[in-house]
Every structure is written in structure tokens, then in C-alpha cells.
Write an enzyme that holds these catalytic residues in place. Structure first.
Site, PDB file in Angstrom:
ATOM      1  CD  GLU A 182      14.945 -24.846 -74.197  1.00 57.61           C
ATOM      2  OE1 GLU A 182      13.453 -25.353 -74.417  1.00 57.61           O
ATOM      3  OE2 GLU A 182      15.756 -24.863 -73.159  1.00 57.61           O
ATOM      4  CG  ASP A 200      16.612 -20.880 -67.888  1.00 57.23           C
ATOM      5  OD1 ASP A 200      16.814 -21.347 -66.747  1.00 57.23           O
ATOM      6  OD2 ASP A 200      17.612 -21.397 -69.087  1.00 57.23           O
TER       7      ASP A 200
END
Length: 401
Positions: free
Chosen positions: A154, A170
Site C-alpha cells: 500500500e 487482510d
């Protein structure tokens, strides 16, 4: 199905959380002076995975100058997604051919807040709804990406610099590290596993009783693909919904007769809140004794997701308190330390009831740092690199042991 900014661990939330915690700049101080950040920067991708499959890379996110969602090609040119549909429609092919084993490839990444995906052997399947991009959601057995080996980093690149992090919020999957070359020419990196850490994590998770081994997903041929986060484990039934109840009940009992003190801003030690359980609700008061926010007893999904009963809005009171509580619940430090945040990693995950997924990830990281849950940055335990004037970024696909 979720859209591109569905989770609190996106790069945007990382920056906001760091700002709230006072970890980037102290209140009232100026950011370091750097030359203007260009419209794109180099991202050097190195394939040290040892795998022979074709690698595909994707840069997807939100263009900060316009708020439009889209993707970037290898030159860093941004392309807005076309309108989606209901049911979702196929997205344009945003794949960039990645480097061969043992090779490197440099692409450009623009000023986005988003993700850099990479997959082995197959292209990822992206679709568009009327609300934007549908990302892979492999906790759903019907997701078309369920049997693809992939992962993502990210990032946010804006006029203030680059924030780039690895993430396991996740899932834990294909190993990689991230890095940045700073304006002064030095480099910083994080996210790398210890030697043997990839298999070591899965072996440790298999040995953890109570359903934790059921977080592991494999392909029909037996290839290990990933371990889902405990949030998805609860949502899919792999973990019992009661997995954190015993610890939460003990916390609620303790703070019925004692006080929990939260000092959420490292640069403002005088800002404290005091929590007591009354009527089954944890109430926090400020220095005047006024109740500023309250929390219902959280369940496992609230704890593992840092949402619902532990929602953390981007304000100056509830959000900072909630993110502190979320970190303390995941790390199981609320019974051993009534002054939060507890920033000493030696005391984390010591209770028999804890986030064993996060515990085992941190244990396998070379520098001990990871984003194993959304607010793992509390106390600077996150796998993040940042610079206000980055020369280039790095993404290294690491060996599978």
C-alpha cells in the site's frame, strides 16, 4: 463486495493515523524541507522469489488531485476506470509484466493513494461496480482470484512525500519487502521475513489450537496460497465468534474497579483520558471529569477489524482512544498495563487469548515490524517506510524459503 478504500489500513489511513499519533511531526512543527515531489517516481521491482511463473504487477488507487479511482500503466500515466455496472463488469486490463526470476524492472508510480498488487502465474480479475473497483476478496470461495497466488503493498505519494508499507491486515501471503531511497541517498526497507519465516509462519499457525490453522487457504493441488486474517476467519466461521470473549470479559471486570488511562498522542503527554466500566459500558472522561466517549463491550470482529464497536473516526478524541484500545486488545496488554498505549513489544501477545495471527507474523519478521491488524502502527510497530523527498521506491519479491 468491497471497493478500493474499504479497509482502515489503506495508505491514506496510515498517514492519518500517524498524524493523529504525532509520529510524523510534532504539533506546531514544520515538515522537513525537500525539493518538490515529482508527479511520478521510480518503483524498482526485483524478483528474488525463486519462482518460475510470470509475474504481473498492478498500480491501482485514487488520484489525489481529482479523487478519481483508476490505474497507472508502467510509465505512470493514470487511467480512470470506466463506469461499472450491477452486476459488476470487467475492468480494463491493468496488468504490467513484471521482472523474470532474478531480474529487476523499474516502472513509474504516480501521486495516488492505493495499492501495488503482484500475482504469480495468472492475472488478477478486477471488476467494476457503480461504486468503483471491486478488489479481490478471497475469503469468498466464489471469488475468481481465490486460487491465484498474489499479494499487495500500500502506498500514498503526494506533495509531502511517499508512504509505502507492506501489509497483512487482510491476509498473509507471497513474501515481499518495501523500501525507499531518501532524498539524501540513503535507503530504508522493511517487511522482510527472517530466513525460513514464510514456512515458519504457516507451521506455527498450524500448531495453534482453536481454529487458527483453518485460516490457511490452499489450491486444489495442495499449494499453500495464504492465511486469512482472523477478522475473515470469524466472518467465514474458521474461527469461533467467541474467540476473544474470555479476554474481553476479564478486561471489563478489571476496569469496573480500576481505571484505564489512555494517552493517545505521543507529542501531547498531557492529553489523557480515563476509562471505567459502568453499567456494562466503558466510559472515558477528560481532565474535567466529563464523559467524552463510550464503548460497548467489543466482540471479536470489532477487535480484529478495529471497527464496529471500536470504530475510529478521524477526530481528536474517539478515534485516537479507539485505535489505542484496538491495539491493546489485539496485543492483549490491557490486563498487564493500565496505562495505554503500551509500546514495549516484549509484553505483547502474552495472554493465552490474543491475536495469534499477528503474534506469529511479528515473530517471523526480520525487524519485528508488520501491519498484522489495522492499527499495528500504535507504538511504531508497523512495516512502513517514508520520506518527504523520495528518489525512488523498491518492491522486492522475496523467496518462499
Amino acid at each position: 463486495m468491497p471497493s478500493i478504500l474499504r479497509r482502515p489500513a489503506t495508505a491514506v489511513a496510515t498517514v492519518l493515523a500517524l498524524l493523529l499519533a504525532g509520529t510524523l511531526f510534532a504539533a506546531g512543527s514544520a515538515a522537513p524541507a525537500h525539493a518538490a515531489v515529482p508527479a511520478t517516481i521510480h518503483l524498482k521491482i526485483t524478483n528474488n522469489s525463486g519462482r518460475g511463473e510470470q509475474v504481473y504487477v498492478y498500480t491501482v488507487g485514487t488520484l489525489l488531485s481529482t479523487g478519481r479511482q483508476g490505474w497507472a500503466d508502467a510509465s505512470g500515466a493514470f487511467h480512470a476506470w470506466p463506469a461499472g455496472g450491477n452486476p459488476p463488469t470487467p475492468a480494463p486490463d491493468a496488468a504490467i509484466a513484471g521482472p523474470a526470476p532474478g531480474q529487476s524492472k523499474t516502472i513509474q508510480i504516480p501521486k495516488l493513494s492505493g495499492r501495488i498488487y503482484f500475482s504469480y502465474g495468472q492475472k488478477l480479475v478486477f471488476r467494476l461496480t457503480t461504486g468503483g473497483l471491486v478488489q479481490p476478496a478471497v475469503q469468498n470461495p466464489a471469488d475468481p482470484n481465490r486460487n491465484i497466488l498474489f499479494n499487495w503493498a500500500e502506498y500514498t505519494l503526494n506533495d509531502a512525500g511517499l508512504w509505502l508499507n507492506s501489509t497483512q491486515v487482510d491476509m498473509f501471503s507471497a513474501p515481499y519487502a518495501v523500501g525507499v531511497q531518501r532524498a539524501d541517498g540513503s535507503t530504508a526497507s522493511t517487511g522482510r521475513l527472517k530466513p525460513g519465516g514464510y514456512k515458519g509462519f504457516f507451521n506455527a499457525l498450524r500448531g495453534q489450537p482453536g481454529g487458527w490453522a483453518d485460516l490457511i487457504q490452499t489450491r486444489p493441488d495442495g499449494t499453500v496460497l495464504r492465511a486469512l486474517s482472523p477478522l475473515y476467519g470469524v466472518e467465514t466461521g474458521a474461527l469461533p465468534a467467541s474467540v476473544m470473549d474470555d479476554y474481553v470479559n476479564r478486561v471489563w471486570q478489571k476496569y469496573t474497579t480500576s481505571t484505564l488511562t489512555v494517552t493517545p498522542f505521543a507529542h501531547q503527554p498531557g492529553v489523557t483520558y480515563h476509562g471505567r466500566v459502568s453499567g456494562g459500558v466503558l466510559h472515558f472522561t477528560d481532565g474535567t471529569g466529563a464523559v467524552v466517549t463510550s464503548f460497548q463491550k467489543p466482540d471479536a470482529t470489532s477487535i480484529f477489524g478495529c471497527h464496529r464497536r471500536l470504530d475510529a473516526p478521524n477526530d481528536q478524541v474517539r478515534g485516537p482512544i479507539s485505535r489505542t484500545l484496538c491495539a491493546a486488545f489485539n496485543r492483549s496488554t490491557l490486563l498487564t498495563n493500565p496505562n495505554q498505549p503500551d509500546t514495549g513489544a516484549a509484553g505483547f501477545y502474552q495472554d493465552v487469548v490474543t491475536n495469534h495471527y499477528a503474534r506469529k507474523i511479528h515473530a517471523q519478521m526480520a525487524d519485528g515490524k508488520a501491519y498484522a491488524f489495522a492499527f499495528d502502527d500504535v507504538g511504531h510497530h508497523e512495516s512502513l517506510v517514508h520520506d518527504g523527498g523520495p528518489r525512488q521506491a523498491y518492491l522486492t519479491l522475496d523467496p518462499f524459503d
